[in-house]
Design a protein around this motif. Structure first.
Motif, PDB file in Angstrom:
ATOM      1  N   PRO A  33     -44.483  -2.690 -11.765  1.00  0.00           N
ATOM      2  CA  PRO A  33     -45.272  -1.409 -12.136  1.00  0.00           C
ATOM      3  C   PRO A  33     -44.869  -0.506 -10.869  1.00  0.00           C
ATOM      4  N   MET A  34     -44.837   0.678 -11.254  1.00  0.00           N
ATOM      5  CA  MET A  34     -45.322   2.068 -10.043  1.00  0.00           C
ATOM      6  C   MET A  34     -46.327   3.117 -10.360  1.00  0.00           C
ATOM      7  N   GLY A  35     -47.480   2.760  -9.056  1.00  0.00           N
ATOM      8  CA  GLY A  35     -48.015   3.568  -9.770  1.00  0.00           C
ATOM      9  C   GLY A  35     -48.131   5.062  -7.725  1.00  0.00           C
ATOM     10  N   ASP A  36     -46.670   5.291  -7.859  1.00  0.00           N
ATOM     11  CA  ASP A  36     -47.007   5.705  -6.781  1.00  0.00           C
ATOM     12  C   ASP A  36     -45.500   6.731  -6.764  1.00  0.00           C
ATOM     13  N   ALA A  37     -45.807   7.841  -6.649  1.00  0.00           N
ATOM     14  CA  ALA A  37     -44.462   8.448  -6.712  1.00  0.00           C
ATOM     15  C   ALA A  37     -43.872   8.906  -4.939  1.00  0.00           C
ATOM     16  N   ASN A  38     -44.795   9.043  -4.440  1.00  0.00           N
ATOM     17  CA  ASN A  38     -44.642   9.344  -3.001  1.00  0.00           C
ATOM     18  C   ASN A  38     -43.847   7.883  -2.138  1.00  0.00           C
ATOM     19  N   LEU A  39     -42.424   8.341  -1.772  1.00  0.00           N
ATOM     20  CA  LEU A  39     -41.865   6.912  -1.499  1.00  0.00           C
ATOM     21  C   LEU A  39     -42.074   6.534  -0.281  1.00  0.00           C
ATOM     22  N   VAL A  40     -42.581   7.681   0.995  1.00  0.00           N
ATOM     23  CA  VAL A  40     -42.658   7.472   2.197  1.00  0.00           C
ATOM     24  C   VAL A  40     -43.764   6.638   2.036  1.00  0.00           C
ATOM     25  N   ARG A  41     -45.055   7.220   1.648  1.00  0.00           N
ATOM     26  CA  ARG A  41     -45.798   5.861   1.415  1.00  0.00           C
ATOM     27  C   ARG A  41     -45.650   4.886   0.481  1.00  0.00           C
ATOM     28  N   VAL A  42     -45.229   4.282   0.371  1.00  0.00           N
ATOM     29  CA  VAL A  42     -44.522   3.295  -0.610  1.00  0.00           C
ATOM     30  C   VAL A  42     -43.547   2.561   0.404  1.00  0.00           C
ATOM     31  N   MET A  43     -42.703   3.390   0.711  1.00  0.00           N
ATOM     32  CA  MET A  43     -41.435   2.073   2.000  1.00  0.00           C
ATOM     33  C   MET A  43     -43.436   1.649   3.040  1.00  0.00           C
ATOM     34  N   GLN A  44     -43.697   2.840   3.196  1.00  0.00           N
ATOM     35  CA  GLN A  44     -44.754   2.612   4.907  1.00  0.00           C
ATOM     36  C   GLN A  44     -45.531   1.029   4.074  1.00  0.00           C
ATOM     37  N   GLN A  45     -46.152   0.644   3.047  1.00  0.00           N
ATOM     38  CA  GLN A  45     -46.462  -0.289   2.331  1.00  0.00           C
ATOM     39  C   GLN A  45     -45.733  -1.748   3.066  1.00  0.00           C
ATOM     40  N   GLN A  46     -44.085  -1.179   2.766  1.00  0.00           N
ATOM     41  CA  GLN A  46     -43.687  -2.618   2.878  1.00  0.00           C
ATOM     42  C   GLN A  46     -43.105  -2.855   4.068  1.00  0.00           C
ATOM     43  N   THR A  47     -43.045  -1.691   4.737  1.00  0.00           N
ATOM     44  CA  THR A  47     -42.300  -2.427   6.681  1.00  0.00           C
ATOM     45  C   THR A  47     -43.154  -1.781   7.638  1.00  0.00           C
ATOM     46  N   ARG A  48     -42.933  -2.578   8.573  1.00  0.00           N
ATOM     47  CA  ARG A  48     -43.465  -2.902   9.688  1.00  0.00           C
ATOM     48  C   ARG A  48     -42.854  -1.651  10.390  1.00  0.00           C
ATOM     49  N   ARG A  49     -41.776  -0.809  10.129  1.00  0.00           N
ATOM     50  CA  ARG A  49     -40.627   0.070  10.611  1.00  0.00           C
ATOM     51  C   ARG A  49     -41.715   1.800  10.554  1.00  0.00           C
ATOM     52  N   LYS A  50     -41.271   2.593  10.486  1.00  0.00           N
ATOM     53  CA  LYS A  50     -42.197   3.842  11.165  1.00  0.00           C
ATOM     54  C   LYS A  50     -41.368   4.803   9.752  1.00  0.00           C
ATOM     55  N   VAL A  51     -41.770   4.931   8.902  1.00  0.00           N
ATOM     56  CA  VAL A  51     -40.831   5.788   7.774  1.00  0.00           C
ATOM     57  C   VAL A  51     -40.842   7.217   8.230  1.00  0.00           C
ATOM     58  N   GLY A  52     -39.519   7.780   7.594  1.00  0.00           N
ATOM     59  CA  GLY A  52     -39.485   8.952   7.657  1.00  0.00           C
ATOM     60  C   GLY A  52     -39.103   9.725   6.756  1.00  0.00           C
ATOM     61  N   LEU A  53     -38.950  11.464   6.597  1.00  0.00           N
ATOM     62  CA  LEU A  53     -38.560  12.345   5.172  1.00  0.00           C
ATOM     63  C   LEU A  53     -37.356  13.324   5.464  1.00  0.00           C
ATOM     64  N   VAL A  54     -35.988  13.192   5.233  1.00  0.00           N
ATOM     65  CA  VAL A  54     -35.215  14.220   5.483  1.00  0.00           C
ATOM     66  C   VAL A  54     -35.381  15.500   3.749  1.00  0.00           C
ATOM     67  N   ALA A  55     -36.229  16.258   4.330  1.00  0.00           N
ATOM     68  CA  ALA A  55     -36.470  16.691   2.866  1.00  0.00           C
ATOM     69  C   ALA A  55     -35.571  17.829   3.363  1.00  0.00           C
ATOM     70  N   TYR A  56     -35.094  18.507   1.706  1.00  0.00           N
ATOM     71  CA  TYR A  56     -34.736  19.011   0.878  1.00  0.00           C
ATOM     72  C   TYR A  56     -33.564  20.142   1.565  1.00  0.00           C
ATOM     73  N   ASP A  57     -34.536  21.012   1.947  1.00  0.00           N
ATOM     74  CA  ASP A  57     -34.132  22.479   3.291  1.00  0.00           C
ATOM     75  C   ASP A  57     -33.364  21.568   3.694  1.00  0.00           C
ATOM     76  N   VAL A  58     -33.120  20.274   5.010  1.00  0.00           N
ATOM     77  CA  VAL A  58     -32.678  19.874   5.531  1.00  0.00           C
ATOM     78  C   VAL A  58     -31.085  19.163   4.907  1.00  0.00           C
ATOM     79  N   VAL A  59     -31.098  18.578   3.785  1.00  0.00           N
ATOM     80  CA  VAL A  59     -30.099  17.980   2.883  1.00  0.00           C
ATOM     81  C   VAL A  59     -29.298  19.351   2.376  1.00  0.00           C
ATOM     82  N   ALA A  60     -29.917  20.292   2.173  1.00  0.00           N
ATOM     83  CA  ALA A  60     -28.938  21.618   1.132  1.00  0.00           C
ATOM     84  C   ALA A  60     -27.898  21.893   2.250  1.00  0.00           C
ATOM     85  N   GLN A  61     -28.586  21.341   3.719  1.00  0.00           N
ATOM     86  CA  GLN A  61     -26.982  22.508   4.886  1.00  0.00           C
ATOM     87  C   GLN A  61     -26.434  21.719   4.930  1.00  0.00           C
ATOM     88  N   GLY A  62     -25.600  20.216   4.690  1.00  0.00           N
ATOM     89  CA  GLY A  62     -25.104  19.439   4.884  1.00  0.00           C
ATOM     90  C   GLY A  62     -24.774  18.862   5.879  1.00  0.00           C
TER      91      GLY A  62
END
Ligand SMILES: Nc1ncnc2c1ncn2[C@@H]1O[C@H](COP(=O)(O)OP(=O)(O)O)[C@@H](O)[C@H]1O
Ligand SMILES: O=C(O)[C@@H](O)C(=O)COP(=O)(O)O
Length: 421
Positions: A151-180
Motif C-alpha cells: 500500500p502506498m500512502g505517500d506520493a512524495n518520492l523524495v520522502r519515500v526514497m529518503q526513508q529507504q536509503t542511507r544516501r541523500k536524495v534530491g530532486l531534478v524538477a520539471y523546469d530543469v528536465v524541460a531544458q534538455g
C-alpha cells in the motif's frame, strides 16, 4: 556476435516484460531471463538483457542478495550499464526494497550517483515536483493506497526514497528536465556537490523521457520504472527493427488473475458482463484445505474448447482486508499465489497454450510453476504489456503478463484477438 549493452534487473515478472517491451519497441534486441541463468548458460546475443526477479516484497536482505547475484551475472555478460526496474507506482513495503537494492547496487558498482524515476506517461504515471501521479490522482489518493502487499500512502518520492536509503536524495524538477540533457547533467553535478547521491527526476511526457535519456549516458546505474527505457537506446545509436515475431499461436485460452488492483477488478467485471465463464477462488476455502485447484480444473475442463475462461482471486479492497485479517497479509498472498500457479499448470496440462496472467506477484508464481527460464518478447497488446512466447517443458506457450493496474477494461478479450493462429 552481439555484445549486450544494457543489463536490467527487474523486481517482478510483469515489470520485466513491461521493461523488455519498451526496449524492444525502441529498437533494442532484448532477451528476458527468469531468475539468474546458470553459469553454463550460452552467452546472450542481444542488445539488452532483462533478468526477472520476484524480489519486490521479500525481505530486503534477500532482495539485495538476489539483485547482486543478477548484477554479477550481467557484468559477466559484459554489459555497459545496469538498470534496476521497479514499479511505475513505486511499490515498496515499509522496509524497501527500492532503497536497499539501490544502495547495494551503487556500492557494488563503486558508483556515487544515480537517478530514481518511475514515470511512464503512456500509462498515466507522471512525476511533477517529485510527486507521483496515477492518472489525475496523487499516488496516495489512487487505488494503490489499498494494494494488498505494497500500500502506498505517500506520493512524495523524495520522502519515500529518503526513508529507504542511507544516501541523500534530491530532486531534478520539471523546469530543469524541460531544458534538455545538458541542463539536466548540470543539475546532476550541482546536486552531487551538495552530497546528493540519488536524484528523483520529474517527467510528464515522452518528450521528457527523450531529454532524460542522453543525460544518463555513461551512468553506471539507472533506477526507474520502464518509462526511462524509452530514452536510452538512442545513447547507443540503436535502430533495430521493433518486436520479434512470435510463432503462430495454438491451443486453448485461459486467464488467471490474482491482481486486486483497480484496473484488474474492472477487467474481471467486464469479462463477466460479456457472458464469458469465470471461477472465483475463495482464499478462506484454500486455508481450510479444500481442494480448490481440483475444483477449478473440473469447472474449466468442459469450457476450455469455447474459451477463454477466467480463474480469479481478484477482489475488492474490503474483501481482501477481511481475508488478510484472518490469514495474515503475507500468508494470504502466498496461499493465493500458490493456488493460482497450480491452476495455471493444470490448465497447461489440459491444453491451454495462450495464457494471460494478471498481477505481478501472481505472474512470478505462475511462471516459476511452469518452469519457464526465458521469454521472447513479441508485439505490444497495450502499453506495458506484450505478448511473449516461452518454453514450458515440451510446450511452447503464448503468455501475457499483465501488471495489475495496466490495460483497458476489455483487456482480457482484446489480448487474444491480437494473436495470430
Ligand atoms: N482475494 C484475495 N485476498 C487476499 N489476497 C489476495 C486475494 N487475491 C489475490 N491476493 C494476493 O494479492 C497479491 C496481488 O499482487 P499481484 O499479483 O502483484 O497483483 P498486482 O499486479 O495488482 O500488484 C498477490 O499476492 C495475491 O496472491
Ligand atoms: O511499472 C509498472 O507499473 C509495471 O511494470 C509493474 O511493475 C507493475 O507491477 P504489478 O502491478 O505488481 O503487476
Amino acid at each position: 556476435m552481439t555484445r549486450p549493452l544494457l543489463g536490467c534487473i527487474a523486481d517482478d515478472f510483469t515489470g520485466a516484460t513491461d521493461l523488455a517491451n519498451n526496449l524492444v519497441r525502441n529498437g533494442m534486441r532484448t532477451v528476458q531471463t527468469i531468475g539468474v541463468p546458470q553459469d553454463d548458460a550460452a552467452p546472450v546475443q542481444a542488445d539488452a538483457i532483462v533478468v526477472a526477479l520476484k524480489s519486490r516484497t521479500i525481505a530486503p536482505t534477500d532482495a539485495v542478495a538476489q539483485s547482486l547475484e543478477a548484477l554479477r551475472w550481467l557484468q559477466a555478460q559484459g554489459v555497459q550499464q545496469i538498470y534496476f526496474k521497479y514499479c511505475s507506482t513505486f511499490d515498496s513495503t515499509a522496509e524497501g526494497n527500492i532503497g536497499p537494492v539501490t544502495d547495494a547496487l551503487l556500492d557494488a558498482l563503486d558508483s556515487r550517483f544515480t537517478i530514481a524515476c518511475p514515470a511512464f506517461p503512456e500509462n498515466q504515471r507522471t512525476v511533477f515536483k517529485g510527486h507521483l501521479f496515477v492518472g489525475d490522482q496523487l499516488l496516495s489518493d489512487s487505488g494503490m493506497r489499498n494494494h494488498p502487499l505494497t500500500p502506498m500512502g505517500d506520493a512524495n518520492l523524495v520522502r519515500v526514497m529518503q526513508q529507504q536509503t542511507r544516501r541523500k536524495v534530491g530532486l531534478v524538477a520539471y523546469d530543469v528536465v524541460a531544458q534538455g540533457p545538458d541542463v539536466i547533467r548540470a543539475r546532476f553535478a550541482a546536486l552531487q556537490a551538495e552530497g546528493v547521491q540519488i536524484a528523483v527526476l520529474d517527467a510528464i511526457s515522452n518528450a521528457d523521457l527523450q531529454h532524460i535519456g542522453p543525460a544518463l549516458t555513461g551512468m553506471p546505474l539507472v533506477t526507474a520504472g520502464s518509462g526511462i527505457a524509452i530514452g536510452l537506446p538512442q545513447n547507443w545509436q540503436i535502430t533495430n527493427a521493433a518486436a520479434d515475431g512470435l510463432p503462430s499461436a495454438t491451443g486453448l485460452r485461459a486467464i488467471v488473475s490474482g491482481s486486486c488492483s483497480v484496473a484488474t477488478n474492472g477487467q474481471v467485471l467486464r469479462f463477466q458482463l460479456s457472458g464469458r465463464p469465470s471461477f472465483a477462488i475463495d482464499p478462506l476455502a484454500l486455508a481450510r484445505g479444500d481442494d480448490v485447484v481440483a475444483q477449478a480444473l473440473a469447472w474449466a475442463a468442459p469450457l476450455l474448447q469455447d474459451g477463454p475462461v477466467l480463474v480469479y482471486a481478484t477482489a475488492e479492497p474490503e474483501a481482501v482486508k477481511a481475508v488478510q485479517a484472518q490469514l495474515g497479509v503475507a500468508a494470504a498472498g502466498e496461499l493465493v499465489e500458490h493456488a493460482l500457479a497450480a491452476i495455471a499448470r493444470s490448465l497447461v496440462d489440459a491444453g491451454v497454450r495462450q495464457l494471460v496472467v494478471a498481477g505481478g506477484e501472481t505472474s512470478g508464481a505462475v511462471v516459476q510453476a511452469l518452469g519457464i527460464t526465458q521469454m521472447v518478447i513479441g508485439p505490444q497488446i497495450e502499453p506495458g504489456v506484450p505478448w511473449t512466447s516461452a518454453r514450458s517443458g515440451e510446450n511452447t506457450l503464448h503468455l501475457a503478463l499483465k501488471s495489475g493496474n495496466f490495460g483497458s477494461p476489455d483487456f482480457f478479450t482484446q489480448a487474444f484477438a491480437q494473436l495470430h493462429e
